[in-house]
Design a protein around this motif. Structure first.
Motif, PDB file in Angstrom:
ATOM      1  N   GLY A 150      83.403 -11.320  62.005  1.00  0.00           N
ATOM      2  CA  GLY A 150      82.735 -11.130  60.737  1.00  0.00           C
ATOM      3  C   GLY A 150      83.436 -12.207  59.570  1.00  0.00           C
ATOM      4  N   ILE A 151      84.697 -12.269  59.647  1.00  0.00           N
ATOM      5  CA  ILE A 151      85.394 -13.012  58.703  1.00  0.00           C
ATOM      6  C   ILE A 151      84.826 -14.578  59.018  1.00  0.00           C
ATOM      7  CG2 ILE A 151      87.473 -14.018  57.495  1.00  0.00           C
ATOM      8  CD1 ILE A 151      88.683 -11.328  58.444  1.00  0.00           C
ATOM      9  N   GLN A 152      84.711 -14.937  59.890  1.00  0.00           N
ATOM     10  CA  GLN A 152      84.304 -16.393  60.268  1.00  0.00           C
ATOM     11  C   GLN A 152      82.969 -16.559  59.836  1.00  0.00           C
ATOM     12  OE1 GLN A 152      84.068 -17.637  64.411  1.00  0.00           O
ATOM     13  NE2 GLN A 152      85.701 -19.181  63.802  1.00  0.00           N
ATOM     14  N   ALA A 153      82.132 -15.748  60.165  1.00  0.00           N
ATOM     15  CA  ALA A 153      80.759 -15.722  59.659  1.00  0.00           C
ATOM     16  C   ALA A 153      80.583 -15.958  58.234  1.00  0.00           C
ATOM     17  CB  ALA A 153      79.914 -14.654  60.006  1.00  0.00           C
ATOM     18  N   VAL A 154      81.325 -15.240  57.502  1.00  0.00           N
ATOM     19  CA  VAL A 154      81.154 -15.326  55.881  1.00  0.00           C
ATOM     20  C   VAL A 154      81.678 -16.900  55.418  1.00  0.00           C
ATOM     21  CG1 VAL A 154      82.391 -14.599  53.877  1.00  0.00           C
ATOM     22  CG2 VAL A 154      81.336 -13.002  55.429  1.00  0.00           C
ATOM     23  N   LEU A 155      82.843 -17.095  56.128  1.00  0.00           N
ATOM     24  CA  LEU A 155      83.333 -18.375  55.766  1.00  0.00           C
ATOM     25  C   LEU A 155      82.408 -19.526  56.042  1.00  0.00           C
ATOM     26  CD1 LEU A 155      87.268 -17.706  57.023  1.00  0.00           C
ATOM     27  CD2 LEU A 155      86.235 -17.900  54.419  1.00  0.00           C
TER      28      LEU A 155
END
Length: 558
Positions: A150-155
């Motif tokens: 999820g964090i990687q998708a936002v980044l």
């Protein structure tokens, strides 16, 4: 996807990230107790959280990047089948109302920190306790990995880290930094960090959902247009399968899979170590009961979140990785500054549960592997130190899932963990109500369920490769069997029941039960750990609750 870095959104995201990081480190001073160097303090927050804190902690624990990214992504990719997550969160609360207060009471009485502590005390079996601990740690890693996805998708959507052709280290560097910060404040503050940050996380999520569910449909012409465009998109043929991409309503062939996914996921949710950790941090069993009546408010939020998958289709979002659909929808539809708020909600919504999960897994290792088999005379300070180090190692294991496994269907990370953790259900929930099951039978059932579930999950193909984490499978000659985790659980239960009859017939030795019937219903008495906070009057009154009396009456098999 937009080219370049979204500077405004990134600035807002960094602001909130720095804010929660500071809160994470300052949380070490929040409700600080004299015996701070103990597992009760670091891993359970001193068992002192009341209704308000527990509600936010459990919400932050259960409603994660799975909720904000993976569920809408599943709906974006396949349609209404992804809505199985909504009924399963409705099914779970009556279930946990029946057993979590009992688990809290017996854990409070005997100082249990983990589910494995309870299983060892109930059945007198270190082997069964070890099996539950290893399963909990294993099942937690892909769940943490889902948070990192999820964090990687936002980044990625914000343009941080470069494109697909970028050197892997440069591409994943922002994720590694976020991972490092998460590890640092978890190590420092323990469970108090996610408990404090959960207030910010839930506030942001409710704000973003309230705006999104009103603002985006207005921009897209209303829900009639949204559903019409989604239905048209689902009718298109999927080149990989030759079948329609999805549907607004599950077809007859998919209804069994839908039902088993919902039921299996509901049974598994509160078997996870992080769910139990958040529960045991409460100051009384009455707090647990209140929260089981309040937590369904999050199910309403989940239903609204799921609709974002339809909105992404209607908005013309085109992504090769479905996990990017909702972040990309936010970037396309919101002003840059509010997109940053939405991205922060997703990012923080991943950090909070990831912290709790790593703490819970570390507690399992320390209490049920390190202390039981490596250093039985470990002091409380040594236990806490080991847990802190292991919490870092668990995050590294989760990072390995992220960097090596297929992330295009990230919901499978959670479903894989569910397959494994569901195999602890007979020992944990069964043990809370009866001592009839034989410890060796429980161990054998667990082993059969784990082997079957793991092999079956590996045989399910993702869009790009065979991998662990499929949701449904098929037995030749029997047909579609639905969620692998539920099938493995049924096999587990049948083996456990059958072997229990056999072992009892041969009078196989049973372990010593260190618990008593009244341990499962009591709320009063000497607390496990000292606390500066007085018990609520409602907590004390719970001792005489009629439900407790009914519990005691049902304990004839103890």
């Amino acid at each position: 996807m937009n080219d370049g870095v979204n500077g405004v959104a990134l600035a807002v995201f960094i602001f909130f990230f720095v804010l929660v990081t500071a809160m994470g480190f300052l949380a070490a001073r929040w409700r600080k107790a004299a015996n701070e160097h103990s597992l009760d303090e670091w891993g359970l927050g001193g068992r002192s959280f009341g209704t308000w804190v527990t509600w936010f902690l459990l919400g932050g624990d259960l409603y994660t990047a799975y909720t904000f990214v993976a569920v809408p992504a599943a709906i974006y990719a396949a349609g209404a089948a992804g809505f199985f997550a909504v009924p399963y969160t409705i099914l779970v609360y009556p279930l946990i109302f029946t057993f979590l207060p009992r688990l809290w009471s017996v854990s409070h009485k005997h100082g249990y920190v983990t589910t494995s502590d309870f299983v060892r005390g109930r059945f007198g079996s270190k082997g069964l306790s070890l099996a539950v601990a290893v399963t909990g740690i294993l099942a937690t890693m892909p769940y943490i990995a889902l948070q990192l996805v999820g964090i990687q998708a936002v980044l990625d959507v914000m343009g941080v880290g470069g494109g697909e052709d970028t050197n892997w280290f440069v591409k994943d560097l922002p994720l590694l930094i976020a991972f490092g910060v998460l590890a640092a404040y978890t190590y420092s503050s323990g469970l108090r960090a996610p408990a404090l940050i959960a207030f910010v996380k839930d506030t942001l999520i409710y704000l973003v959902i309230a705006v999104a569910i009103i603002y985006i449909p207005i921009k897209l012409g209303g829900f009639d247009d949204i559903f019409a465009k989604a239905s048209e998109a689902y009718s298109e043929t999927n080149p990989a399968t030759g079948a329609p991409r999805g549907s607004l309503v599950p077809g007859e062939a998919g209804q069994w899979t839908y039902a088993t996914l919902a039921l299996g996921s509901a049974l598994a949710l509160f078997m996870y170590p992080h769910s139990i950790t958040a529960t045991l941090s409460s100051r009384s069993r009455e707090v647990i009961r209140r929260n089981t009546t309040l937590l369904p408010l999050y199910s309403l939020m989940l239903g609204l979140l799921a609709l974002l998958g339809f909105m992404a289709i209607a908005a013309g979002v085109e992504v090769s990785n479905g996990q990017l659909a909702i972040p990309q929808l936010f970037e396309n539809m919101f002003p840059a500054w509010f997109a940053g708020v939405a991205f922060a909600a997703i990012g923080i919504g991943a950090l909070v549960p990831a912290a709790i999960m790593s703490i819970a897994a570390a507690n399992l290792f320390t209490r049920n592997i390190y202390k039981d088999f490596i250093k039985p005379d470990a002091t409380p300070a040594q236990e806490t130190k080991v847990s802190k180090v292991v919490s870092l190692l668990v995050k590294v294991g989760a990072l390995a899932f992220v960097l090596t496994m297929d992330k295009t269907v990230a919901i499978n990370f959670q479903l894989l963990g569910g397959i494994w953790i569901l195999q602890t259900f007979p020992a944990l929930v069964g043990g809370l109500f009866t001592r009839w099951f034989h410890r060796w039978a429980l161990l054998a059932g667990w082993a059969v369920g784990m082997v079957y579930g793991t092999v079956a999950a590996y045989g399910v193909a993702s869009p790009t490769q065979k991998h662990f984490g499929g949701s449904s499978g098929e037995i030749p000659g029997i047909g579609e069997i639905g969620y692998i985790g539920l099938t493995a659980f049924v096999i587990n239960a049948l083996v456990t029941i059958g072997l229990t009859f056999v072992l009892k017939a041969f009078k196989a030795p049973e372990g010593i039960d260190e618990t008593r019937p009244q341990d499962y219903t009591a709320d009063a008495g000497a607390p496990v750990v000292s606390t500066e906070l007085p018990l609520d009057t409602a907590d004390t009154a719970d001792t005489a609750d009629t439900a407790d009396t009914a519990d005691t009456a049902a304990d004839g098999k103890h």
